[in-house]
Design an enzyme around this catalytic site. Structure first.
Site, short mmCIF file in Angstrom:
data_model
loop_
_atom_site.label_atom_id
_atom_site.label_comp_id
_atom_site.label_asym_id
_atom_site.label_seq_id
_atom_site.Cartn_x
_atom_site.Cartn_y
_atom_site.Cartn_z
N ILE A 19 0.79 -1.05 -0.16
CA ILE A 19 -0.06 -0.04 0.03
C ILE A 19 0.96 1.45 -0.04
CG2 ILE A 19 -1.76 1.28 1.25
CD1 ILE A 19 -2.80 -1.23 0.02
N THR B 228 -13.38 -11.40 8.78
CA THR B 228 -13.11 -9.87 8.53
C THR B 228 -13.86 -8.93 9.43
OG1 THR B 228 -13.94 -8.37 6.50
CG2 THR B 228 -15.36 -10.40 7.10
N THR C 192 -2.90 -12.18 0.84
CA THR C 192 -2.22 -10.90 1.24
C THR C 192 -0.84 -11.38 1.89
OG1 THR C 192 -2.95 -10.81 3.43
CG2 THR C 192 -4.31 -9.79 1.71
N CYS D 280 -9.95 -2.19 3.15
CA CYS D 280 -10.16 -2.01 1.70
C CYS D 280 -11.75 -2.52 1.53
CB CYS D 280 -9.44 -2.72 1.02
SG CYS D 280 -9.04 -4.56 1.49
N THR D 281 -12.09 -3.58 2.31
CA THR D 281 -13.41 -4.10 2.09
C THR D 281 -14.48 -3.26 2.71
OG1 THR D 281 -12.39 -6.46 2.22
CG2 THR D 281 -14.58 -6.30 2.68
#
Length: 481
Positions: A139, A347, A319, A289-290
């Site tokens: 990132i 998540t 990842t 990001c999600t």
């Protein structure tokens, strides 16, 4: 002349027009800080073919292709105006002009549509704001690319330094090489040189100081001429206010985390709640990001249809946290080979919705499966709505949201029947609605949302940083509310 000859002649004509657009777009960007867009896609520093492809893509969302012959008059009209810093969407200018029945000339219509950015109304060009990257992983390097790309006008954000732990061997040379070439996102657009003697990377003329430190409390950024900078922490090592406050050393004004924040750290999704950031807030998070992928379409659906409950299933690319081959890992399942398995994992995106969208009272659950692709993920958002609707109505609504709403930089829309994950590498939107996969049955709706979990998220981070630094310029024509 054959039909093929006609098509080729038309192509060459459009190529010529696109080629003549480039110096106009560049001059507006450099001299007046005007970013020219086409349906939310920047045309700055784009090639002839890229400009033509962006025009052609309009058919996916607007229903018909947009020609450079239509947008060029609006671009020329902008050059006659006393413009201040702004973002101007010539695709939207052309689209709204088509439906305007007042008989105005292109010049008159354009002047009226962008009046907020001209003359006495225009905002002043602001001095650049220093930015420091703490960490230089996936990132961090993409954010660096974006910051360098946006430095063309000399205003806005200016990447001054990166802070990393020193590795063995030619550390700075290896880090520059990773910035120069990326296996997923391709080569850096420009030139990169290394000044090893002074620990600097020079990218497109931007001198970036490399600072070696294992402890944020030991760095005095003013020693490098850095002042009131925004520090972007890409490490995820600290998530709460106490830990992130370690970055508030001399020269640092604000800290932005590229991971979900804990405790009272605000989780910001640009386009949804960025306007809630208090001017004196020094520490904030850009969530995950999600979270950035699901919250904008969730807000759009809640605003129009109401949401009683929902579930999000993310099919996520692997990842760097996972193992390449089976090995010990502190988390369940993540120790198994990322390249060989689908891996069920947790998540926090569903629970993070409450922080970014507190007005939504509907319970949202979530789970995630990591799959063997290196980038681009998909979120399957299943919603129970407050009223019944149809698939056609939902798609028309979301298409319009992607074109003309305040969420148009967050939500994209595609109707291509053969789209797959790799098609969305490099997307600058937080998520892309896949029209062909959308399912609606009465008060149940299932949205399939693609997202580049690296680059799209990095673009969202940059938007938050621009907002809190005061260099997020208004867009014209103004989106419909």
């Amino acid at each position: 002349m054959t039909v093929n000859d006609d098509s080729f002649t038309n192509w060459m004509h459009r190529e010529e027009i696109a080629e003549s657009m480039i110096p106009i777009i560049g001059k507006l960007h450099r001299e007046q800080d005007v970013n020219v867009l086409l349906h939310s896609r920047s045309l700055v520093n784009k090639s002839v073919v890229s400009i033509l492809k962006t025009h052609r893509f309009a058919r996916q969302i607007a229903g018909e292709e947009l020609s450079v012959t239509e947008t060029m008059p609006f671009l020329k009209a902008l050059t006659t105006l006393d413009l201040g810093p702004s973002q101007i969407d010539i695709g939207m200018l052309a689209a709204t002009y088509r439906s305007d029945g007042r008989g105005l000339s292109v010049e008159e219509f354009t002047a009226e549509a962008v009046a907020g950015a001209t003359g006495d109304n225009k905002i002043e060009r602001r001095a650049s704001r220093d930015v420091v990257l703490y960490g230089f992983g996936r990132i961090g390097r993409l954010i660096a690319r974006l910051l360098i790309e946006k430095a063309g006008s000399g205003n806005g954000l200016r990447l001054r330094a990166i802070v990393v732990r020193k590795g063995s061997g030619q550390d700075i040379v290896k880090r520059a090489s990773l910035l120069r070439r990326d296996s997923i996102h391709g080569q850096f657009q420009g030139t990169i040189t290394v000044d090893e003697a002074n620990n600097k990377i020079i990218a497109n003329g931007n001198e970036i100081q490399v600072i070696y430190s294992d402890d944020p409390t030991t760095v005095d950024y003013t020693a490098y001429g850095i002042k009131d900078a925004i520090l972007i922490d890409n490490t995820g090592r600290w998530r709460d206010r106490e830990g992130l406050s370690k970055h508030l050393q001399p020269g640092i004004g604000k800290v932005v985390l590229t991971a979900p924040g804990k405790g009272d750290v605000p989780n910001i999704v640009h386009g949804v709640n960025h306007d809630t950031v208090k001017p004196d807030e020094r520490i904030l998070s850009c969530a995950s990001c999600t979270t950035n992928a699901i919250v904008p379409p969730l807000k759009a659906m809640a605003d129009e249809y109401g949401v009683l409950r929902g579930h999000v299933e993310t099919v996520h690319s692997y990842t760097n946290d996972q193992n390449l081959l089976d090995n010990y890992h502190g988390s369940d399942r993540r120790g198994r080979s990322a390249a060989l398995n689908m891996v069920i994992t947790e998540t926090g995106a569903a629970s993070a919705v409450a922080k970014a969208l507190p007005e939504l009272k509907a319970p949202i659950t979530g789970s995630s499966i990591r799959v063997p692709v290196p980038d681009v993920s998909i979120a399957i958002l299943s919603l129970r709505l407050e009223r019944e609707t149809t698939r056609e109505e939902v798609l028309d609504y979301l298409r319009n949201v992607s074109l003309a709403s305040p969420l148009k930089r967050q939500i994209d829309f595609i109707s291509a029947p053969d789209a797959v994950s790799s098609d969305f590498i490099g997307s600058r939107h937080a998520s892309i609605v896949d029209a062909g996969a959308t399912k609606v049955d009465g008060d149940n709706a299932i949205l399939y949302l693609w997202y580049d979990n690296e680059f799209g998220y990095s673009c969202q981070v940059i938007r938050v940083v621009q907002h809190v630094s005061g260099v997020e310029y208004p867009t014209y024509p103004a989106p419909a509310v």
